[in-house]
Motif scaffolding. Structure first.
Motif, mmCIF file in Angstrom:
data_model
loop_
_atom_site.group_PDB
_atom_site.id
_atom_site.type_symbol
_atom_site.label_atom_id
_atom_site.label_comp_id
_atom_site.label_asym_id
_atom_site.label_seq_id
_atom_site.Cartn_x
_atom_site.Cartn_y
_atom_site.Cartn_z
ATOM 1 N N ARG A 248 -35.030 10.127 15.469
ATOM 2 C CA ARG A 248 -36.375 9.670 15.125
ATOM 3 C C ARG A 248 -36.846 8.577 16.090
ATOM 4 O O ARG A 248 -38.017 8.542 16.482
ATOM 5 C CB ARG A 248 -36.403 9.139 13.684
ATOM 6 N N ALA A 249 -35.934 7.691 16.478
ATOM 7 C CA ALA A 249 -36.306 6.605 17.391
ATOM 8 C C ALA A 249 -36.741 7.134 18.750
ATOM 9 O O ALA A 249 -37.526 6.479 19.454
ATOM 10 C CB ALA A 249 -35.140 5.626 17.555
ATOM 11 N N ALA A 250 -36.253 8.320 19.112
ATOM 12 C CA ALA A 250 -36.670 8.944 20.374
ATOM 13 C C ALA A 250 -38.013 9.660 20.234
ATOM 14 O O ALA A 250 -38.497 10.268 21.195
ATOM 15 C CB ALA A 250 -35.594 9.912 20.857
ATOM 16 N N GLY A 251 -38.603 9.594 19.037
ATOM 17 C CA GLY A 251 -39.913 10.196 18.818
ATOM 18 C C GLY A 251 -39.878 11.606 18.278
ATOM 19 O O GLY A 251 -40.887 12.323 18.332
ATOM 20 N N ASN A 252 -38.732 12.016 17.727
ATOM 21 C CA ASN A 252 -38.522 13.410 17.335
ATOM 22 C C ASN A 252 -38.546 13.586 15.815
ATOM 23 O O ASN A 252 -38.439 12.627 15.063
ATOM 24 C CB ASN A 252 -37.177 13.890 17.878
#
Length: 288
Positions: A248-252
């Protein structure tokens, strides 16, 4: 000076207790019988193409269970066994639920530790995935609708596929998978260096760094469903939560789906049932 162990563990016994699935299994012997019997029945009842080579070594083969019609979505499954046990044939049974949902299923074999390293296992599974993207159309599968699945060490290997620079290293699309459904995976392998598994898997600091998916999350269009058995040790929940946070932190896109009452082995048996939580996740990932 006392060594500081990963994840706040005090000693090896705590790590072993946290990561040995047998310690929370309802009935491990019954689970083993179940896998053997259901996998044999699956090979007898479904279309089956065994031991298709994807690489140059004898270990590098995969079993294909084609769907009933061409252009089918594909379930690409990686078995567990803590990188040092089990084979694709032990898990033929995971094709049952996906087949009922119209999927073709691919079950991957790979060489095992300590004969090879985890680095080499990751290389082999990446080679298998690349082969499937390029060739599954010849077996009735749709290469644009491949869902990665994995259980335990196979969950780790599935997550490593998601972290792979496919365009740069393989000349494939950057995000070749429609999604992933990973069950009871290991996404930060640092604690296992100090566990009962170490004589077989032989981790060192570099191996841990290169092969812990939590350290390699990248921006990706591939949504991930992370499952685990609610009857498993808390360490398995924490592993999934850690990768969920990194992805999630990678934008996924990622979601957490604990499986009520399931132990480590029930969790993968769920793929036999098209109505199960993991199979419903599979169907959602290729819908639309």
């Amino acid at each position: 000076m006392a060594m500081t162990l990963p994840h706040g563990f005090a000693n090896q016994q705590e790590i072993d207790d946290a990561y040995d699935p047998l310690k929370r299994a309802h009935d491990a012997a019954a689970s083993n019988r179940h896998f053997a019997e259901r996998s044999e029945a699956t090979r007898q009842s479904l279309p089956y193409r065994p031991a298709v080579p994807y690489g140059p070594t004898r270990a590098e083969t995969l079993d294909i269970f084609p769907a009933d019609r061409a252009g089918a979505p594909v379930f690409f499954f990686i078995h567990g066994g803590y990188w040092r046990a089990r084979s694709a044939r032990d898990f033929s049974c995971v094709a049952q639920g996906p087949h009922a949902l119209g999927f073709a299923t691919v079950v991957v074999d790979y060489a095992l530790c300590p004969a090879v390293t985890i680095d080499e296992i990751v290389r082999q599974v990446r080679a298998a995935a690349a082969w499937v993207v390029r060739h599954i159309g010849e077996h009735g599968g749709d290469p644009a609708r491949i869902v990665v699945g994995g259980h335990s060490a196979g969950g780790h290997l599935g997550a490593m596929l998601l972290c792979t620079p496919w365009e740069e290293d393989y000349g494939l699309p950057a995000d070749p998978f429609a999604g992933a459904v990973l069950v009871s995976g290991l996404y930060d392998i640092a604690p296992l260096r100090y566990s009962y598994l170490q004589p077989a898997i032989q981790l060192d600091e570099g191996t841990v760094r290169r092969n812990s998916p939590v350290l390699h999350a990248r921006p990706s269009a591939t949504p991930v469903t992370l499952c685990w058995g609610a009857a498993e040790q808390e360490a398995f929940a924490q592993q999934s939560q850690g990768f969920h946070a990194a992805w999630r932190a990678a934008g996924n896109a990622a979601e957490l789906q604990p499986m009520p009452g399931a132990d480590h082995f029930d969790a993968v048996q769920a793929f036999e049932d098209p109505a199960s939580l993991p199979c419903r996740a599979l169907a959602r990932l290729v819908a639309g």
